[in-house]
Write an enzyme that holds these catalytic residues in place. Sequence first.
Site, short mmCIF file in Angstrom:
data_model
loop_
_atom_site.label_atom_id
_atom_site.label_comp_id
_atom_site.label_asym_id
_atom_site.label_seq_id
_atom_site.Cartn_x
_atom_site.Cartn_y
_atom_site.Cartn_z
N LEU A 48 33.22 62.58 20.96
CA LEU A 48 33.90 61.81 22.05
C LEU A 48 32.86 61.12 22.84
CD1 LEU A 48 36.25 65.06 23.50
CD2 LEU A 48 36.68 62.95 22.31
N GLY A 49 31.61 61.79 22.53
CA GLY A 49 30.45 60.79 23.59
C GLY A 49 29.01 61.24 22.77
N GLU A 50 28.16 60.47 23.34
CA GLU A 50 26.68 60.85 22.78
C GLU A 50 26.04 60.60 23.88
OE1 GLU A 50 26.10 59.36 18.81
OE2 GLU A 50 23.86 60.23 18.98
N GLY A 51 25.18 61.40 24.38
CA GLY A 51 24.47 60.91 25.50
C GLY A 51 22.80 61.24 24.96
N VAL A 55 25.49 65.64 21.69
CA VAL A 55 26.60 64.83 21.07
C VAL A 55 27.87 65.68 21.70
CG1 VAL A 55 27.71 63.59 19.30
CG2 VAL A 55 25.25 63.84 19.48
N VAL A 56 29.00 65.02 21.88
CA VAL A 56 30.15 65.80 22.26
C VAL A 56 31.13 65.65 21.33
CG1 VAL A 56 31.99 66.31 23.99
CG2 VAL A 56 29.46 65.69 24.96
N LYS A 76 29.74 70.38 23.07
CA LYS A 76 28.47 69.64 23.25
C LYS A 76 27.42 70.63 22.45
CE LYS A 76 27.35 67.33 27.13
NZ LYS A 76 26.50 67.19 28.38
N ASP A 188 24.47 63.18 38.80
CA ASP A 188 24.93 62.17 37.74
C ASP A 188 26.47 62.13 38.00
OD1 ASP A 188 24.27 60.35 35.82
OD2 ASP A 188 24.44 61.91 34.30
P1 ADP Z 1 27.09 63.24 27.75
O1 ADP Z 1 27.31 62.19 28.87
O2 ADP Z 1 25.72 63.98 27.87
O3 ADP Z 1 27.32 62.62 26.28
P2 ADP Z 1 29.59 64.78 28.80
O4 ADP Z 1 29.53 66.03 29.05
O5 ADP Z 1 29.55 63.49 29.84
O6 ADP Z 1 28.04 64.29 28.03
O7 ADP Z 1 30.56 64.32 27.73
C1 ADP Z 1 31.00 63.23 27.24
C2 ADP Z 1 32.37 62.80 27.08
O8 ADP Z 1 33.13 63.66 26.17
C3 ADP Z 1 33.08 62.66 28.33
O9 ADP Z 1 32.78 61.34 28.93
C4 ADP Z 1 34.44 62.90 28.00
O10 ADP Z 1 35.13 61.56 27.35
C5 ADP Z 1 34.24 63.92 27.16
N1 ADP Z 1 34.40 65.31 27.40
C6 ADP Z 1 33.54 65.76 27.79
N2 ADP Z 1 34.06 67.21 28.39
C7 ADP Z 1 35.27 67.24 28.35
C8 ADP Z 1 36.27 68.14 28.33
N3 ADP Z 1 36.23 69.43 28.70
N4 ADP Z 1 37.58 67.59 28.10
C9 ADP Z 1 37.69 66.47 27.60
N5 ADP Z 1 36.94 65.53 27.12
C10 ADP Z 1 35.59 65.85 27.62
#
Ligand code: ADP
Length: 373
Positions: A48-51, A55-56, A76, A188
Amino acid sequence: MLALGAVSYLWATPGVAPGFFDMFFLAFVERLFRPTYRKDDFVLGKKLGEGAFGVVYRVSWAKKPNSKKEGDLVVKKATEYGAVEIWMNERVRRACANSCADFVYGFLEGSSKKGGEYWLVWRFEGDATLSDLIQSKEFPYNVETMILGEVQNLPKGLERENQIIQTIMGQILFALDGLHSTGIVHRDIKPQNIIFSEGSRTFKIIDLGAATDLRVGINYIPKEFLLDPRYAAPEQYIMSTQTPSAPSAPVATALSPVLWQMNLPDRFDIYSAGLIFLQMAFPSFRTDSALIQFNRQLKRCDYDLVAWRKTVEPRASPDLRKGFELLDLDNGIGWELLTSMVRYKARQRISAKAALAHPYFDREGLLTLSFIQ
Ligand code: ADP
Ligand code: MG
């Protein structure tokens, strides 16, 4: 032990600086009675995402032997900063659960010495962040449908848009007030870190990876941490530079309410939330490049929104004019709130609690905001 746990739970009321003892004891007792999970309990799905720090993924439960193991989750996988993020999520879960995504569990997979990873597990709140939603041409009507659950056939127009934006701002400020009253500054706040929870039909905050808990001095501004420049307030340090390093935990617990009052670090988040308000009101500031350009213009005006308005309004595009018109409704009450949030000096910015009591929220939103008061 249980009795002590109960006493410390009562003691740790949000808004009151909790003592060193109850913070740690409570965490310990709670941890003892909660189920523990490990890597094999989850099946990884889509990324879903990678910061910078993790990684999520969307995940599901590997086996479902009990009713608690239902519904989708996100995980994550984080580096060394994951430990702090687990701490923050545990704290939020006890003190202001509705502010943030529902945290399930956090653990270290492997040994920390051999490059193990921290796993953080939350319930899957929904598909859309506020960033996805404001990028849509339908905004803010797409959000109205999500909050109310069905398409409204009411007349569209500036008043209606303002009502929807007001509802979203109310929810963001409500969540921020919860965090700030707990002693946590997020640092943030941006549309990418605000998720629409399909279960509660409200916006919640995510990503406590950069957060700092001033009541116990946890994650006290690590020097290498880079704030997102698009939403960051002009101050580089959220605490006075006279406070050179993180005080040790017991000292910070005793001192931090005083430090908090001296420095008002929560106002850093308020500035970021003000920029979100601005992006919602002005369609032309919803892209990254436009926001960066706005920041440059505002800096040139010494962060004075009123001065900025004077320079741009005479030759404003229709999109820009529309934003001013929306904020000018009801004798400019929206503009008044925006200018109380986006100010150069942290001390002059309104707090989340005071913002919720601002007359901008007096008129009815999409839902009654009575839960806020
Ligand atoms: P990072 O910014 O460090 O990569 P985040 O915690 O912001 O990590 O999560 C990355 C992305 O994952 C978010 O932008 C969102 O799209 C998704 N995400 C994170 N937590 C949730 C959650 N509880 N339910 C659904 N989607 C989530
Ligand atoms: Mg994020």
